[in-house]
Design an enzyme around this catalytic site. Structure first.
Site, PDB file in Angstrom:
ATOM      1  N   GLU A 125       0.816  -1.209   0.000  1.00 52.94           N
ATOM      2  CA  GLU A 125       0.000   0.000   0.000  1.00 52.94           C
ATOM      3  C   GLU A 125       0.853   1.265   0.000  1.00 52.94           C
ATOM      4  O   GLU A 125       0.492   2.270  -0.618  1.00 52.94           O
ATOM      5  CB  GLU A 125      -0.947  -0.037   1.198  1.00 52.94           C
ATOM      6  CG  GLU A 125      -2.016  -1.112   1.031  1.00 52.94           C
ATOM      7  CD  GLU A 125      -2.816  -1.382   2.286  1.00 52.94           C
ATOM      8  OE1 GLU A 125      -4.009  -1.037   2.321  1.00 52.94           O
ATOM      9  OE2 GLU A 125      -2.264  -1.959   3.235  1.00 52.94           O
ATOM     10  N   GLU A 145      -4.212 -10.150   3.680  1.00 53.79           N
ATOM     11  CA  GLU A 145      -5.064  -9.840   4.830  1.00 53.79           C
ATOM     12  C   GLU A 145      -6.248 -10.790   4.982  1.00 53.79           C
ATOM     13  O   GLU A 145      -6.731 -11.020   6.097  1.00 53.79           O
ATOM     14  CB  GLU A 145      -5.570  -8.391   4.731  1.00 53.79           C
ATOM     15  CG  GLU A 145      -4.534  -7.345   5.046  1.00 53.79           C
ATOM     16  CD  GLU A 145      -3.645  -6.982   3.863  1.00 53.79           C
ATOM     17  OE1 GLU A 145      -2.838  -6.057   3.996  1.00 53.79           O
ATOM     18  OE2 GLU A 145      -3.782  -7.632   2.797  1.00 53.79           O
TER      19      GLU A 145
END
Length: 267
Positions: A125, A145
């Site tokens: 990210e 995740e």
């Protein structure tokens, strides 16, 4: 502040580029210490914009660019709290990291992530907030995740959707699989692929090319080409916080923390 040496990262201006190096062992996990220093960097970035044409973000850790959020710290801090307080605490952390990445995303300077090895989770990210990604051919990209019952929380979904096609977005997010640098180049996620160990050199050469152009027009082009999906970013925080307070997530974090030979970020 044009130069800083911190415990998790450092920066200095080199030949017209502001270089940010991550050096938090083992793999630049992003916890409260790194977040605080990233916030310092963003304040320095505003000053450096008067002297630089680009930003280069890279890692000096052999294992890779970043393995993402510091899950051990996240679990340890959340464990003694009630679900409501867990949700409030993680929301505050996410709002702070979003503010950092939004500022990097919106900088008038051209930002380049030079990545190698592990580029997972929150590290992925961070790279996505940059304008260009230069990848060592051994780099691997992943959003794992889902294995913890979560979604990316540092802005990964909106920025990934902004950059590449939905088929690849769904594959990364719903399978938890990693992709290599060649695949990332094919999909348009990566702008350049380098030989092993050469990503920083290529990024510096790219920065030198960028320095030849007028900064006002470059900044204007960036605003037009790269709008920040602010509403989707806010929604991502809400979704992450809703998921985070579930017992299943704490159990997944517990297993990770207690494991000595497994890591949910490994493909």
């Amino acid at each position: 502040m044009t130069q800083h040496r911190g415990s998790t990262l450092s920066w200095e201006i080199k030949e017209g580029a502001l270089e940010l190096v991550l050096h938090h062992p083992p793999t630049n996990e992003i916890g409260t210490a790194m977040l605080a220093e990233l916030e310092m960097f963003i304040r320095a970035l505003g000053v450096a914009e008067l002297r630089c044409s680009s930003v280069i973000v890279y890692s000096s850790q052999p294992a890779g660019f970043s393995a993402g959020a510091d899950l051990r710290e996240l679990y340890t801090k959340a464990l003694p709290l009630t679900p409501d307080r867990r949700g409030a605490g993680v929301r505050e952390f996410l709002q702070r990291i979003h503010a950092v990445l939004n500022a990097l995303d919106a900088s008038p300077l051209t930002t380049i992530a030079a990545v190698h090895g592990v580029v997972f989770g929150g590290g992925f990210e961070l790279a996505l907030a940059c304008d260009l990604i230069v990848a060592d051919k051994m780099a691997r990209f992943c959003f794992p995740e889902l294995r913890l019952g979560l979604v990316p929380g540092f802005g990964g979904i909106p920025r990934l959707k902004r950059d590449i096609g939905n088929a690849i977005v769904r594959d990364l997010l719903l399978t938890g699989r990693s992709i290599n640098a060649a695949k990332a180049l094919d999909t348009g996620l990566v702008s350049q692929m380098s030989a092993e160990g050469e990503a920083l050199r290529v990024a510096r050469a790219t920065a030198a090319q960028i320095a030849k152009f007028d900064r006002t027009s470059s900044a204007a082009a960036k605003r037009f080409l790269k709008p920040i999906p602010r509403e989707e970013l806010r929604q991502e925080i809400d979704v992450f916080c809703e998921l985070f307070v579930r017992p299943a997530v704490m159990e997944g974090l517990r297993k990770f923390v207690e494991s000595t030979d497994a890591h949910p970020y490994l493909p």
